[in-house]
Design a protein around this motif. Structure first.
Motif, mmCIF file in Angstrom:
data_model
loop_
_atom_site.group_PDB
_atom_site.id
_atom_site.type_symbol
_atom_site.label_atom_id
_atom_site.label_comp_id
_atom_site.label_asym_id
_atom_site.label_seq_id
_atom_site.Cartn_x
_atom_site.Cartn_y
_atom_site.Cartn_z
ATOM 1 N N TYR A 187 4.251 4.948 -1.581
ATOM 2 C CA TYR A 187 3.470 4.443 -0.444
ATOM 3 C C TYR A 187 2.896 3.063 -0.752
ATOM 4 O O TYR A 187 2.982 2.133 0.068
ATOM 5 N N SER A 188 2.305 2.935 -1.934
ATOM 6 C CA SER A 188 1.725 1.660 -2.324
ATOM 7 C C SER A 188 2.805 0.583 -2.415
ATOM 8 O O SER A 188 2.614 -0.550 -1.948
ATOM 9 N N PHE B 50 3.835 -0.360 1.136
ATOM 10 C CA PHE B 50 2.816 -1.155 1.818
ATOM 11 C C PHE B 50 2.804 -2.590 1.303
ATOM 12 O O PHE B 50 2.768 -3.550 2.095
ATOM 13 N N TRP B 51 2.853 -2.754 -0.019
ATOM 14 C CA TRP B 51 2.717 -4.097 -0.581
ATOM 15 C C TRP B 51 4.014 -4.887 -0.540
ATOM 16 O O TRP B 51 3.980 -6.127 -0.616
ATOM 17 N N HIS C 83 3.233 -6.030 3.071
ATOM 18 C CA HIS C 83 1.986 -6.782 3.213
ATOM 19 C C HIS C 83 2.010 -8.069 2.384
ATOM 20 O O HIS C 83 1.442 -9.092 2.801
ATOM 21 N N SER D 27 3.660 4.771 8.676
ATOM 22 C CA SER D 27 4.012 3.657 7.808
ATOM 23 C C SER D 27 5.426 3.157 8.092
ATOM 24 O O SER D 27 5.666 1.944 8.187
ATOM 25 N N SER E 147 6.378 -0.595 9.598
ATOM 26 C CA SER E 147 7.236 -1.498 8.820
ATOM 27 C C SER E 147 8.481 -1.894 9.610
ATOM 28 O O SER E 147 8.895 -3.063 9.596
ATOM 29 N N SER F 56 0.143 1.982 12.854
ATOM 30 C CA SER F 56 -0.636 2.205 11.628
ATOM 31 C C SER F 56 -1.911 2.996 11.883
ATOM 32 O O SER F 56 -2.711 3.180 10.962
ATOM 33 N N SER G 189 10.680 -1.562 3.108
ATOM 34 C CA SER G 189 9.421 -0.819 3.165
ATOM 35 C C SER G 189 9.562 0.421 4.039
ATOM 36 O O SER G 189 9.078 1.508 3.691
#
Length: 417
Positions: free
Chosen positions: A44-45, A48-49, A52, A107, A111, A130, A190
């Motif tokens: 997930y991280s 997201f990054w 992002h 998510s 994306s 989101s 993502s």
């Protein structure tokens, strides 16, 4: 005097029945479900990054100015604010599996729409899914259900360690994808990672995890997902409102800074996508060390009260140093005390909140905890953009310094061990 609810304040019989999920690897015993949750937090991280970290470059490509970028961040924060408490209540009623699937679906949708955005209105539209993108909160629900109170801060800290791994990998992968395949490709990758997480959750995470503390906590208590009365009941539990207010007030300065950091990294530090990825990876590594090692030591030796006071004291000096930053290398050094204070405070407050309510309501209170972040992010981009334009980068540090001094003095008076 006010005291944060802790193990001694709760006369609660803890007997988690998680033996069926235990596995042994080279003499070490692990909870398999918790391991899957940790794996999903990494994914997930990372997801997201990946997206992002490349978003500032996508917005620049579409001609988004700093003011409009602030509105985009505010839109994201408002949407998440609306969904946070509802997501927590949803998890309490329907279980950790359903909550995590909902989060990863949100998510993936966000994306995918970001990757398809060719105009500014479409970019704003991509923020709407989101609303339930709260996978970290869902992971905290499951880990809370499967951990005992005396080790909960460490357990939640370890979850942050897994998030930190994704925080390191995500920007690096995103920077590589943006450089060689275009910024849009990062969003589609993502999306694919989020879909993988959905499959893992459906396969390995039980529908209900609260049963490992009390046999009946997952049953309907007469309050639905949209029950304002239930939210009010949880909010009025001893210590809950106090903790949420402390987190919200101390979170304002870093929220303002974080909202403008993508702009700062491009405009002030002149970083390319790949260089920005390295910087984000470094911050992620710091968070991993603090949550994986530091919190384990602190939670065993000191009370929640002491750790929270110490973390705000550290932030005083971290923000003062931030106000003097001129180059990216200065920021690399300042990030050490800044990450230490912020990470420690956030994890310990989250742990203390779950101890202040019954196991049946941990999802709801974690939703409120996440909602405080969303409230901050709602106003931070607008305020941050104005501060950056009117007073410059240094103003972020001075505001944080003043805020931390006041909060530290207040906590020293209110929290006495």
């Amino acid at each position: 005097m006010d005291q944060i609810p802790n193990d001694e304040n709760k006369d609660r019989k803890e007997a988690p029945r998680t033996e069926q999920h235990m596995m042994e690897i080279r003499g070490f015993r692990f909870n398999f479900v918790v391991l899957i949750v940790h794996l999903n937090m990494v994914l997930y991280s990372m997801s997201f990054w990946i997206q992002h970290g490349t978003l500032p470059y996508l917005t620049k490509k579409l001609g988004v100015n700093p003011v409009t970028y602030g509105y985009l961040q505010t839109t994201f924060a408002v949407v998440q604010l609306c969904g946070g408490p509802l997501f927590g209540r949803f998890g309490d009623l329907f279980g950790g599996q359903a909550a995590l699937v909902l989060a990863f679906t949100s998510s993936a949708a966000s994306s995918f729409l970001t990757g398809c955005a060719t105009t500014i209105p479409l970019l704003f539209l991509s923020r709407l899914p989101s609303v339930f993108m709260h996978a970290m909160q869902g992971g905290q629900m499951v880990v809370t259900d499967m951990s005992e109170e005396h080790g909960r801060a460490d357990a939640l800290g370890k979850l942050g360690l897994s998030y930190g791994i994704g925080f390191i990998l995500g920007p690096l992968i995103g920077g590589y994808l943006a450089k060689y395949f275009g910024v849009e490709s990062a969003s589609f990758v993502s999306c694919a990672v989020a879909v993988l997480s959905i499959l893992l959750v459906l396969k390995f995470v039980p529908k209900h995890t609260k049963i490992y503390h009390k046999p009946d906590v997952h049953e309907d208590d007469g309050h639905g997902v949209f029950s304002f009365r239930k939210l009010t009941t949880v909010l009025t539990q001893p210590g809950v409102l106090f903790l949420l207010l402390v987190k919200m007030i101390t979170g304002v300065p870093i929220g303002i800074f974080q909202s403008m950091f993508p702009v700062v990294s491009v405009e002030k530090f002149q970083l390319e996508p790949q260089q920005n990825g390295y910087l984000m990876a470094y911050i992620g590594l710091l968070s991993m060390i603090i949550q994986g090692v530091g919190l384990n030591i602190l939670s065993k030796r000191f009370s929640d009260n002491t750790v929270i006071k110490a973390s705000t004291f550290i932030l005083i000096w971290a923000y003062l140093l931030l106000s003097q930053v001129e180059t990216v290398w200065h920021f690399v050094l300042v990030a050490i005390p800044l990450c230490t204070g912020l990470t420690t405070q956030n994890v310990v407050i989250s742990s203390a909140l779950t101890k202040a309510v019954s196991h049946a309501d941990t999802g709801t209170v974690l939703g409120m905890n996440m909602a405080t972040n969303s409230v901050i992010r709602t106003v931070s981009p607008t305020v941050g953009g104005w501060m950056l334009e009117q007073f410059g980068f240094q103003s972020f540090g001075f505001v944080g310094f003043a805020n931390s001094v006041m909060i530290t003095l207040f906590l020293v008076q209110k929290l006495r061990d």
